[in-house]
Scaffold this active site. Structure first.
Site, PDB file in Angstrom:
ATOM      1  N   CYS A  81      17.717 -41.317 -68.382  1.00  9.35           N
ATOM      2  CA  CYS A  81      18.600 -41.048 -68.363  1.00  9.35           C
ATOM      3  C   CYS A  81      19.679 -39.982 -69.661  1.00  9.35           C
ATOM      4  O   CYS A  81      20.862 -39.634 -69.151  1.00  9.35           O
ATOM      5  CB  CYS A  81      19.295 -42.155 -69.617  1.00  9.35           C
ATOM      6  SG  CYS A  81      18.577 -43.482 -69.752  1.00  9.35           S
ATOM      7  N   HIS A 120      26.317 -41.744 -72.072  1.00  5.36           N
ATOM      8  CA  HIS A 120      25.249 -42.193 -70.837  1.00  5.36           C
ATOM      9  C   HIS A 120      26.245 -43.091 -70.792  1.00  5.36           C
ATOM     10  O   HIS A 120      26.567 -44.100 -71.531  1.00  5.36           O
ATOM     11  CB  HIS A 120      23.903 -42.501 -71.086  1.00  5.36           C
ATOM     12  CG  HIS A 120      22.815 -42.689 -70.298  1.00  5.36           C
ATOM     13  ND1 HIS A 120      22.819 -43.129 -68.717  1.00  5.36           N
ATOM     14  CD2 HIS A 120      22.166 -43.649 -71.051  1.00  5.36           C
ATOM     15  CE1 HIS A 120      22.356 -44.464 -68.552  1.00  5.36           C
ATOM     16  NE2 HIS A 120      22.002 -44.210 -69.521  1.00  5.36           N
ATOM     17  N   ASN A 174      24.263 -49.260 -64.643  1.00  6.25           N
ATOM     18  CA  ASN A 174      23.127 -47.654 -65.614  1.00  6.25           C
ATOM     19  C   ASN A 174      22.951 -47.554 -64.274  1.00  6.25           C
ATOM     20  O   ASN A 174      22.165 -48.017 -64.007  1.00  6.25           O
ATOM     21  CB  ASN A 174      22.453 -48.641 -66.852  1.00  6.25           C
ATOM     22  CG  ASN A 174      21.868 -47.230 -67.395  1.00  6.25           C
ATOM     23  OD1 ASN A 174      21.673 -46.425 -66.872  1.00  6.25           O
ATOM     24  ND2 ASN A 174      21.631 -48.160 -67.955  1.00  6.25           N
TER      25      ASN A 174
END
Ligand SMILES: O=C(O)C1CCN(c2ccc(-c3cc(CO)ccc3Cl)cn2)CC1
Length: 315
Positions: free
Chosen positions: A111, A240, A270
């Site tokens: 990420c 993020h 996500n």
């Protein structure tokens, strides 16, 4: 020269899976997912892999800047879910768009991928490159254990990226990248094990509490250190998109209005390396962020590795 973002683009696979859809196939609920994560739906790829998503983004980016693929010096793809170990997704993209003058490679820092890739691409421009693509792309759905509700509800598929071009105006004002490999077991995906000729590919697994605490303590601290006393001068924080509650905690600990923390996790879940460029592309698209408008934004990635990184940009 310095690297400057001259266009953004994104691509989401068409299939949308809502929390209620998931509640039909596993022990969960819209109420639980939405209240604990902020997620309401996610896009799931069908008959498309990570390279397909990234090729869409690459083509849109070239159209937006009215350049030929042969104008590109480099293509960097940040992904933790490549189609193959080799060829890289970046080389697959290069082949598909015929970027005959580009060198192409993937980077794998989960990420934090887009932040690492943008930082690296800036250095390629500073040392002579003229133009390149930086894309974060993931098909996480292929790595999930759909019987494990603690992870299956959190992730989605998508890709987004930018064109980086040489400019005499610096864009990256301040940056710092980090990793701590000794904590890497907190988020694993794709271990390939062979025992007596049986090949097993392990799904994504996460020690949620440990990662959550890392994000709201270590990563917050790194942002404080990067910004020193400039936190109030930042226009937008693009973190993020791992969990909406993390944005709340960052805003409180940095004493910055919550609305400066852009959020779209509700629509995409996500998407690991794609979350920050996806957020950036939407903010540019709706006029929140104006390329060339001199706004100060901070990009903060954090996740598997463990890795994290902050870029303070003047866009
Ligand atoms: O509330 C609960 O019970 C749970 C508690 C645990 N949660 C978590 C924990 C960690 C992450 C996460 C994941 C990545 C991977 O990209 C990176 C960064 C983070 Cl902080 C996302 N969610 C979900 C809700």
């Amino acid at each position: 020269s310095y690297g400057r973002i001259t266009a953004t683009a994104s691509y989401l696979p068409p299939k949308v899976v809502t929390n209620d859809d998931l509640a039909k196939v596993m022990e969960t609920s819209d109420e639980w997912i939405a209240s604990r994560t902020g997620i309401r739906q996610r896009h799931i790829a069908e008959n498309e892999n990570t390279s397909d998503l990234c090729i869409h983004v690459a083509n849109t980016l070239l159209q937006k800047v009215k350049k030929q693929s042969s104008d590109l010096d480099f293509i960097i793809i940040a992904t933790m879910t490549p189609d193959y170990h080799t060829p890289s997704v970046a080389c697959m993209v290069q082949g598909a768009i015929q970027a005959t003058n580009a060198y192409a490679f993937d980077i794998s820092v989960a990420c934090s991928g887009f932040v690492y890739a943008l930082s690296l691409a800036n250095k390629l421009i500073q040392t002579g490159a003229k133009c390149g693509l930086v894309i974060g792309g993931e098909v996480l759905s292929k790595m999930l254990d759909w019987q494990d509700r603690s992870t299956a509800v959190l992730f989605g598929d998508g890709a987004a990226g930018v064109v980086l071009e040489a400019s005499d105006q610096p864009m990256i004002v301040k940056e710092k990248l980090y990793s701590n490999g000794s904590l890497g077991q907190a988020l694993t995906s794709g271990l390939v094990e062979t025992t007596d000729y049986q090949k097993t590919v392990h799904p994504l697994q996460m020690e949620g509490r440990a990662i959550f605490d890392f994000a709201t303590r270590t990563v917050v601290q790194s942002v404080k250190e990067l910004l020193a006393d400039e936190a109030q001068s930042v226009d937008y924080f693009l973190l993020h998109q791992a969990n909406a509650r993390i944005l709340d905690i960052f805003a409180k600990k940095l004493q910055v209005p919550r609305e400066k923390f852009l959020q779209n996790i509700q629509h995409y879940g996500n998407t690991s390396a794609a979350t920050i460029p996806l957020l950036l592309d939407e903010a540019v698209g709706d006029g929140t962020i104006i390329l060339g408008g001199k706004q100060k934004i901070i990009l903060t990635g954090f996740g598997g590795g463990l890795t994290w990184g902050n870029l303070l940009l003047q866009v």
